[in-house]
Design a protein around this motif. Structure first.
Motif: not given
Length: 176
Positions: A78-82, A109-122
């Protein structure tokens, strides 16, 4: 499982078994004195889009190696997303390299964070990219300067939106 992957797993498990600190540790990064060139890589994201590190030249890049089974990795997302949200449009790129897992595991996992992760996950499915980098535990993150050199390393989770970390990242950005 390769020797490198096994060593990273053992070290990460040792970190997890250590007692938690009483206070939140300072959010720091270790300067890399030699500033070696970052090993280039090309990996696909979950949508099949290819990302090449060298195509980010001219930007400061946060390269983060992580896995869904790693609690510090999970906590820092979540802090990476912020941080990603705050630094977009500022000559900055973020590449979160998942080590050894598939799209379904990552999506769960990304769904369970409660935060939409919009950065590239490789996806480093066969853990080949991580071998070229000086990773000793997960998560390990690197800050790569606009010339493609590794300037900082951070072993363990961070709060990437911490003002001091953001300041150090911005100091590396080219002036407009």
């Amino acid at each position: 499982m390769t020797t490198t992957t096994r060593a990273v797993l053992v070290f990460t498990l040792m970190l997890l078994a250590a007692p938690a600190p009483a206070a939140t540790p300072a959010q720091t990064m270790t300067p890399v004195a030699e500033r070696p060139m970052a090993p280039d890589f090309a990996l696909k994201d979950a949508d099949g889009k290819r990302h090449r590190l060298s195509e980010e030249r001219g930007k400061v890049v946060l390269v983060n190696f992580w896995a869904t089974w790693c609690p510090p990795c999970r906590r820092e997302m979540p802090s990476m997303q912020r941080a990603w949200t705050r630094l977009q449009g500022e000559n900055f790129a973020m590449l979160a390299v998942n080590v050894g897992e598939d799209e379904d595991t990552i999506f769960g996992f990304t769904f369970s964070t409660g935060t939409e992760l919009t950065f590239p996950i490789l996806l480093d499915r066969d853990a080949q990219v991580i071998k070229a980098w000086p990773v000793i535990a997960l998560p390990t993150s690197f800050i790569v300067d606009p010339r493609g050199r590794i300037v900082y390393r951070a072993v363990g989770g961070r709060e990437w939106d911490d003002p001091e970390l953001l300041k150090k990242i911005r100091e590396l950005m080219p002036r407009k």
